[in-house]
Design a protein around this motif. Structure first.
Motif, PDB file in Angstrom:
ATOM      1  N   TYR A   1      41.001  46.561  31.774  1.00 27.35           N
ATOM      2  CA  TYR A   1      39.800  46.397  30.961  1.00 27.35           C
ATOM      3  C   TYR A   1      39.813  47.498  29.921  1.00 27.35           C
ATOM      4  CZ  TYR A   1      34.870  45.903  29.713  1.00 27.35           C
ATOM      5  OH  TYR A   1      33.701  45.714  29.026  1.00 27.35           O
ATOM      6  N   HIS A   2      39.785  47.134  28.663  1.00 25.59           N
ATOM      7  CA  HIS A   2      39.775  48.126  27.582  1.00 25.59           C
ATOM      8  C   HIS A   2      40.905  49.139  27.701  1.00 25.59           C
ATOM      9  CE1 HIS A   2      36.689  47.594  24.650  1.00 25.59           C
ATOM     10  NE2 HIS A   2      35.856  47.195  25.568  1.00 25.59           N
ATOM     11  N   GLY A   3      42.109  48.672  28.020  1.00 21.71           N
ATOM     12  CA  GLY A   3      43.263  49.571  28.026  1.00 21.71           C
ATOM     13  C   GLY A   3      43.446  50.382  29.292  1.00 21.71           C
ATOM     14  N   LYS A   4      42.554  50.225  30.250  1.00 25.09           N
ATOM     15  CA  LYS A   4      42.698  50.979  31.501  1.00 25.09           C
ATOM     16  C   LYS A   4      42.867  50.007  32.666  1.00 25.09           C
ATOM     17  CE  LYS A   4      40.300  55.303  30.662  1.00 25.09           C
ATOM     18  NZ  LYS A   4      39.434  55.285  29.471  1.00 25.09           N
ATOM     19  N   VAL A   5      43.632  50.436  33.674  1.00 23.80           N
ATOM     20  CA  VAL A   5      43.712  49.644  34.902  1.00 23.80           C
ATOM     21  C   VAL A   5      42.455  49.945  35.698  1.00 23.80           C
ATOM     22  CG1 VAL A   5      44.930  49.341  37.064  1.00 23.80           C
ATOM     23  CG2 VAL A   5      46.219  49.630  34.956  1.00 23.80           C
ATOM     24  N   VAL A   6      41.631  48.909  35.960  1.00 24.77           N
ATOM     25  CA  VAL A   6      40.391  49.180  36.688  1.00 24.77           C
ATOM     26  C   VAL A   6      40.601  49.077  38.190  1.00 24.77           C
ATOM     27  CG1 VAL A   6      38.629  48.756  34.971  1.00 24.77           C
ATOM     28  CG2 VAL A   6      39.646  46.822  36.141  1.00 24.77           C
ATOM     29  N   ASP A   7      41.495  48.213  38.643  1.00 25.50           N
ATOM     30  CA  ASP A   7      41.697  48.091  40.089  1.00 25.50           C
ATOM     31  C   ASP A   7      42.940  47.264  40.362  1.00 25.50           C
ATOM     32  OD1 ASP A   7      41.266  48.475  42.734  1.00 25.50           O
ATOM     33  OD2 ASP A   7      39.295  47.503  42.789  1.00 25.50           O
ATOM     34  N   GLU A   8      43.387  47.344  41.615  1.00 26.81           N
ATOM     35  CA  GLU A   8      44.489  46.500  42.046  1.00 26.81           C
ATOM     36  C   GLU A   8      43.946  45.510  43.061  1.00 26.81           C
ATOM     37  OE1 GLU A   8      48.162  48.411  43.412  1.00 26.81           O
ATOM     38  OE2 GLU A   8      48.219  46.900  44.995  1.00 26.81           O
ATOM     39  N   VAL A   9      44.342  44.240  42.936  1.00 24.55           N
ATOM     40  CA  VAL A   9      43.909  43.251  43.932  1.00 24.55           C
ATOM     41  C   VAL A   9      45.134  42.679  44.622  1.00 24.55           C
ATOM     42  CG1 VAL A   9      41.750  42.618  42.842  1.00 24.55           C
ATOM     43  CG2 VAL A   9      43.830  41.460  42.158  1.00 24.55           C
ATOM     44  N   ARG A  10      45.014  42.456  45.906  1.00 24.93           N
ATOM     45  CA  ARG A  10      46.077  41.787  46.661  1.00 24.93           C
ATOM     46  C   ARG A  10      45.449  41.095  47.859  1.00 24.93           C
ATOM     47  NH1 ARG A  10      50.469  45.391  48.662  1.00 24.93           N
ATOM     48  NH2 ARG A  10      50.030  47.008  47.139  1.00 24.93           N
ATOM     49  N   GLY A  11      46.194  40.183  48.458  1.00 31.99           N
ATOM     50  CA  GLY A  11      45.721  39.500  49.666  1.00 31.99           C
ATOM     51  C   GLY A  11      44.412  38.769  49.422  1.00 31.99           C
ATOM     52  N   GLU A  12      43.453  38.993  50.327  1.00 27.25           N
ATOM     53  CA  GLU A  12      42.167  38.293  50.260  1.00 27.25           C
ATOM     54  C   GLU A  12      41.412  38.606  48.964  1.00 27.25           C
ATOM     55  OE1 GLU A  12      40.490  36.006  52.330  1.00 27.25           O
ATOM     56  OE2 GLU A  12      42.628  35.803  52.812  1.00 27.25           O
ATOM     57  N   ARG A  13      41.586  39.833  48.485  1.00 26.45           N
ATOM     58  CA  ARG A  13      40.825  40.231  47.288  1.00 26.45           C
ATOM     59  C   ARG A  13      41.382  39.592  46.021  1.00 26.45           C
ATOM     60  NH1 ARG A  13      40.355  45.907  45.778  1.00 26.45           N
ATOM     61  NH2 ARG A  13      38.811  45.196  44.262  1.00 26.45           N
ATOM     62  N   MET A  14      42.601  39.030  46.120  1.00 24.73           N
ATOM     63  CA  MET A  14      43.167  38.416  44.925  1.00 24.73           C
ATOM     64  C   MET A  14      42.602  37.003  44.793  1.00 24.73           C
ATOM     65  SD  MET A  14      46.990  38.725  43.485  1.00 24.73           S
ATOM     66  CE  MET A  14      47.922  37.509  44.376  1.00 24.73           C
ATOM     67  N   ASN A  15      41.354  36.905  44.323  1.00 26.24           N
ATOM     68  CA  ASN A  15      40.752  35.593  44.094  1.00 26.24           C
ATOM     69  C   ASN A  15      40.062  35.600  42.740  1.00 26.24           C
ATOM     70  OD1 ASN A  15      37.945  36.497  44.324  1.00 26.24           O
ATOM     71  ND2 ASN A  15      38.489  36.848  46.471  1.00 26.24           N
ATOM     72  N   GLU A  16      39.693  34.423  42.277  1.00 25.91           N
ATOM     73  CA  GLU A  16      39.178  34.314  40.910  1.00 25.91           C
ATOM     74  C   GLU A  16      37.894  35.097  40.694  1.00 25.91           C
ATOM     75  OE1 GLU A  16      39.603  30.543  38.572  1.00 25.91           O
ATOM     76  OE2 GLU A  16      40.062  29.792  40.569  1.00 25.91           O
ATOM     77  N   HIS A  17      37.007  35.104  41.707  1.00 22.45           N
ATOM     78  CA  HIS A  17      35.753  35.852  41.562  1.00 22.45           C
ATOM     79  C   HIS A  17      36.019  37.309  41.276  1.00 22.45           C
ATOM     80  CE1 HIS A  17      33.165  32.857  44.028  1.00 22.45           C
ATOM     81  NE2 HIS A  17      33.374  32.471  42.784  1.00 22.45           N
ATOM     82  N   GLU A  18      36.864  37.870  42.153  1.00 17.84           N
ATOM     83  CA  GLU A  18      37.111  39.300  42.080  1.00 17.84           C
ATOM     84  C   GLU A  18      37.789  39.649  40.752  1.00 17.84           C
ATOM     85  OE1 GLU A  18      35.827  41.146  44.089  1.00 17.84           O
ATOM     86  OE2 GLU A  18      36.786  43.102  43.885  1.00 17.84           O
ATOM     87  N   ILE A  19      38.803  38.831  40.374  1.00 17.39           N
ATOM     88  CA  ILE A  19      39.525  39.110  39.130  1.00 17.39           C
ATOM     89  C   ILE A  19      38.581  38.981  37.945  1.00 17.39           C
ATOM     90  CG2 ILE A  19      41.316  38.222  37.593  1.00 17.39           C
ATOM     91  CD1 ILE A  19      42.972  37.590  40.089  1.00 17.39           C
ATOM     92  N   MET A  20      37.745  37.951  37.950  1.00 19.39           N
ATOM     93  CA  MET A  20      36.799  37.750  36.854  1.00 19.39           C
ATOM     94  C   MET A  20      35.837  38.922  36.770  1.00 19.39           C
ATOM     95  SD  MET A  20      35.694  35.883  34.397  1.00 19.39           S
ATOM     96  CE  MET A  20      36.421  34.260  34.576  1.00 19.39           C
ATOM     97  N   ARG A  21      35.354  39.371  37.927  1.00 16.92           N
ATOM     98  CA  ARG A  21      34.390  40.477  37.951  1.00 16.92           C
ATOM     99  C   ARG A  21      35.038  41.737  37.363  1.00 16.92           C
ATOM    100  NH1 ARG A  21      32.935  44.808  40.855  1.00 16.92           N
ATOM    101  NH2 ARG A  21      34.659  44.629  42.337  1.00 16.92           N
TER     102      ARG A  21
END
Lengths: 346, 492
Positions: B467-487
């Motif tokens: 987001y804006h040139g910075k890595v805000v978070d890493e998602v994997r496994g259960e957290r890798m879903n559209e809601h989380e990525i969109m958020r």
């Protein structure tokens, strides 16, 4: 019935050829030119042998007179395919020519003469020096265009003005002559004819054809001319390719300079080579190479040069006044590009 | 005065883009229009702006029915559409841009510069902006350009302004400047439609929201009643595709490590690492800096700071040629501009990166060139008649496979794919995913840059959200879903 079928097929073939082969229309145009030229030469000879000799001699004259520009046009093909243009060729030829002349001058002011080198070794060193100067001038243009990100039109316009002007000033005092031996480079008869310049042209054309089709450099020239971004993103060193194109161009100009000096036995620094750039560009364009880069061929340029040369000869035979001949050149360039546009739309 | 759109439907061929959508906007109100790409936002606003016409439904302005068939009609009714690509001419002055096509003339036919400058200044005074009408547009920063364009709309008596993702190319201070102007307009009873993906901005500036999904209006209300998470959920919908793959467990050595990579204004302090056999996704909104980050890694963007390690060794990559020689492959986005060479044939396009290795006494070995390409053609199932045909004779999917093939002939150990399925049909898309997964099994380290969450979920082991040139978070496994990525991608 059968004949009409055959006829239709033949026209169909012509039509397909027109549409599909990029050089088909160029070849046709050349054929038409040659037929007209042959007719203009006439058949008013005592025997077929006499006619053939006259016809052949006429052709050798045409080719020999255009070998120099023909070689420049071959280099120009690479420059234009790479997306550039070189307006400086006539002027760099004068600069290179001046270097060669001052080196090989057998008189008191000749550089090599002064240190005791004469004859063939002097010619070899003189030509080598000319080629080196050519390569350096090409590097200059290449650097301006690649690293300097300057439009080739501007960079070579500058080089054009600088080279001729500096050369004229530097040679104001000197009046070198060309040793007899040097004239043999083009003056040696092969089979009783003066065809060495034609052979040089042909050999260089064949080499450059192979370079354009079968070497990494040749293909990279097309790639860079068509899409510089994609080429760079594919690991092509775009700047190096551009630089090499101008170096190749100038090296070929050096060869032309040698041929011109050897043929004429002198060089007029004020006027020699002026108009070469436009004749070379015209030949390249008539030969189907795209001004915007990425498309074109060495064979096309040879055909384009021949069309210009044969047309000039034809106008000469018809007694068209010299001032008017340039107009025909202009017409044929415009016509060629209009035809190509039509082909591209198909 | 109130703007209403009732029961708007629109179909392109068989494809129904809008299904009886209703939308309203009051004067002095900022309403967010939200939805994923393809939800129908642009279509709805293009109908309002007179760019296209609705199949069914009405547009009411203060209760009076209107039908707009051209943007000019829409504009004369007081509705201005500010597109994402601004419609200004850089080489003219501000006031010339304000009056372009409607120049004020003196009686003798010459331009009345004084009057135009005066009128322009009047509008700027009205909205409290300090811009010199005589400045060249080129010299203005992006936010002021936007303000000039809005001012032009105001000069034409616009009462409603549609803004399509106005903040995408702006920096934070510039965004604040535009917001300030929006607040001024709001106080002057102008109604504004604010199309954006950035939910944090929506929370800050908007009064109401409307969410579209698949051409249907799924939610609307007051912004103060919801959170960014609520909005993200509305945009994605409830039934989430969770088809993410088995994460491979036999990862090899680390191939690429980036430490603290920065390059203003694109990306800032990015660190990451990819192992052999791993597929790392990088996702976010348009303009999040991911493409520029990997352009820098590949040596085609200069001026980045930070360290790059390849196979554990620090490398400074200064040119694309060096990157290629180090074993990096790069499939750029925008295939037409960056991926293919349109004047060359399929074989040349599919082998350009190996030309320097195909030498045989200086001549290209055409046999090897052809054989290498044939092998990839088989493996990638590229459909073509003759390798000597032009590249543009192929479909988008097959062109993209040729671009992939050219890199695979060089056996890269790291392959960067930027929007690998852009402009590719659904069938070929799936094939490209299969190719990516096969390469991972063969031990290639892969980085997939994509703005499509579903694509990332489909092929990646894990994903970084920018987001804006910075890595805000890493998602994997259960957290890798559209809601989380969109958020995460919307800064929520």
């Amino acid at each position: 019935m059968v004949t009409s079928m055959k006829k239709k097929n033949f026209f169909q073939y012509l039509l397909d050829g027109w549409k599909n082969k990029p050089l088909f229309s160029t070849g046709c145009a050349l054929l038409v030119m040659i037929v007209l030229q042959t007719l203009a030469l006439g058949f008013d000879y005592p025997s077929f042998g006499a006619w053939f000799t006259a016809w052949g001699r006429n052709w050798i004259n045409i080719l020999r007179n255009n070998a120099g520009v023909g070689i420049v046009a071959l280099g120009m093909t690479f420059v234009i395919i790479s997306g550039g243009i070189d307006l400086a060729v006539g002027s760099t030829m004068v600069t290179i020519g001046a270097v060669i002349m001052v080196m090989i001058d057998p008189g008191a002011h000749g550089w090599l003469q002064a240190i005791g080198i004469t004859g063939v070794p002097a010619y070899v060193i003189g030509i080598a020096a000319g080629v080196v100067v050519g390569v350096l001038l090409g590097e200059c243009t290449g650097l301006l265009v690649s690293k300097g990100k300057m439009p080739p039109f501007i960079a070579t316009l500058g080089m054009m003005k600088i080279c001729r002007s500096v050369t004229q000033q530097m040679t104001i005092q000197s009046n070198p002559t060309v040793p007899k031996g040097f004239l043999a480079i083009t003056g040696t008869r092969i089979g009783g004819e003066l065809i060495l310049p034609i052979i040089y042209w042909l050999v260089i054309a064949v080499i450059l054809y192979v370079v354009s089709k079968h070497t990494a450099f040749g293909r990279q020239v097309f790639a860079v001319g068509s899409n510089e971004r994609t080429s760079r993103l594919s690991g092509v060193n775009v700047n190096k390719v551009k630089r090499r194109v101008y170096v190749l161009m100038s090296a070929l100009v050096a060869i032309t300079a040698v041929i011109q000096i050897s043929r004429i036995g002198s060089m007029d620094y004020a006027n020699a080579g002026s108009g070469y750039e436009m004749d070379a560009i015209a030949a390249v364009i008539i030969g189907g190479t795209s001004m915007s880069g990425g498309k074109g061929s060495v064979v096309g340029t040879v055909l384009g040069m021949l069309i210009l040369a044969v047309m000039n000869n034809l106008l000469n035979l018809l007694g068209v006044p010299p001032f008017l001949r340039e107009a025909f050149k202009g017409v044929i360039v415009i016509a060629a590009v209009m035809l190509q546009k039509k082909e591209n739309n198909n | 005065m109130k703007l209403e759109m009732n029961g708007i439907s629109k179909a392109f061929g068989q494809n129904a883009v809008l299904k009886s959508v209703s939308f309203h906007l009051n004067e002095g109100e900022i309403c967010a229009l939200l939805g994923e790409n393809g939800a129908g936002k642009s279509t709805l606003m293009n109908i309002l702006g007179g760019v296209i016409q609705a199949d069914r439904g009405d547009i009411l302005l203060g209760g009076v029915k209107h039908a707009f068939t051209t943007p000019a009609q829409s504009l004369s009714a007081g509705i201005a559409f500010i597109h994402q690509e601004l419609n200004l001419i850089n080489d003219l002055t501000v006031y010339e841009n304000m009056f372009i096509g409607r120049e004020l003339k003196k009686k003798n036919g010459f331009l009345d510069h004084k009057a135009m400058i005066r009128e322009t200044q009047k509008v700027f005074d009205q909205i409290g902006m300090d811009i010199d009408p005589r400045a060249m547009v080129r010299e203005l920063d992006a936010s002021f350009k936007q303000i000039v364009e809005i001012s032009r709309a105001l000069m034409m008596k616009a009462r409603f302004i549609i803004m399509d993702e106005p903040t995408t190319s702006l920096t934070d201070p510039e965004i604040q400047r535009v917001f300030e102007m929006l607040r001024t307009l709001k106080a002057q009873k102008v109604g504004i439609v604010f199309i954006s993906h950035k939910l944090r901005e929506v929370m800050e500036i908007c009064d109401r929201y409307t969410v579209l999904r698949d051409g249907v209006m799924v939610a609307q209300g007051a912004v103060q009643d919801v959170t960014t998470a609520d909005l993200a959920r509305h945009m994605v919908g409830h039934e989430v595709v969770s088809g993410h793959r088995e994460v491979s467990d036999n990862l090899g050595q680390e191939v690429l490590r980036l430490k603290n990579m920065s390059c203003a204004p694109y990306f800032d302090g990015v660190s990451l690492s990819v192992k052999a056999g791993e597929v790392l996704g990088i996702t976010g909104l348009l303009g999040d800096g991911r493409s520029e980050l990997f352009a820098a890694v590949f040596g085609s963007l200069e001026g980045a700071s930070g360290s790059v390690y390849l196979d554990g060794k620090a490398v400074k990559i200064r040119s694309t040629l060096q990157a290629v020689k180090l074993g990096i492959g790069y499939v750029p986005r925008n295939r037409k501009e960056n991926g293919i060479i349109k004047d060359m044939d399929i074989l040349d396009n599919g082998s350009i990166v190996t030309w320097d290795m195909l030498g045989r006494k200086g001549l290209l070995n055409h046999k090897k060139q052809r054989a290498d390409f044939e092998k990839q053609k088989q493996a990638l199932r590229i459909k073509l008649d003759d390798v000597r045909n032009g590249i543009t004779s192929l479909s988008g999917g097959n062109q993209q496979k040729v671009v992939l093939a050219k890199w695979l002939t060089r056996n890269p150990k790291l392959l960067i794919l930027d929007n690998p399925t852009q402009g590719v049909d659904v069938g070929a898309k799936e094939e490209i995913y299969e190719i990516i997964l096969r390469l991972a099994r063969e031990g290639v380290a892969l980085v997939v840059l994509s703005s499509e969450a579903q694509e990332v979920i489909r092929v990646c082991d894990r994903a970084l959200v920018m987001y804006h040139g910075k890595v805000v978070d890493e998602v994997r496994g259960e957290r890798m879903n559209e809601h989380e990525i969109m958020r995460l991608a919307t800064g929520g």
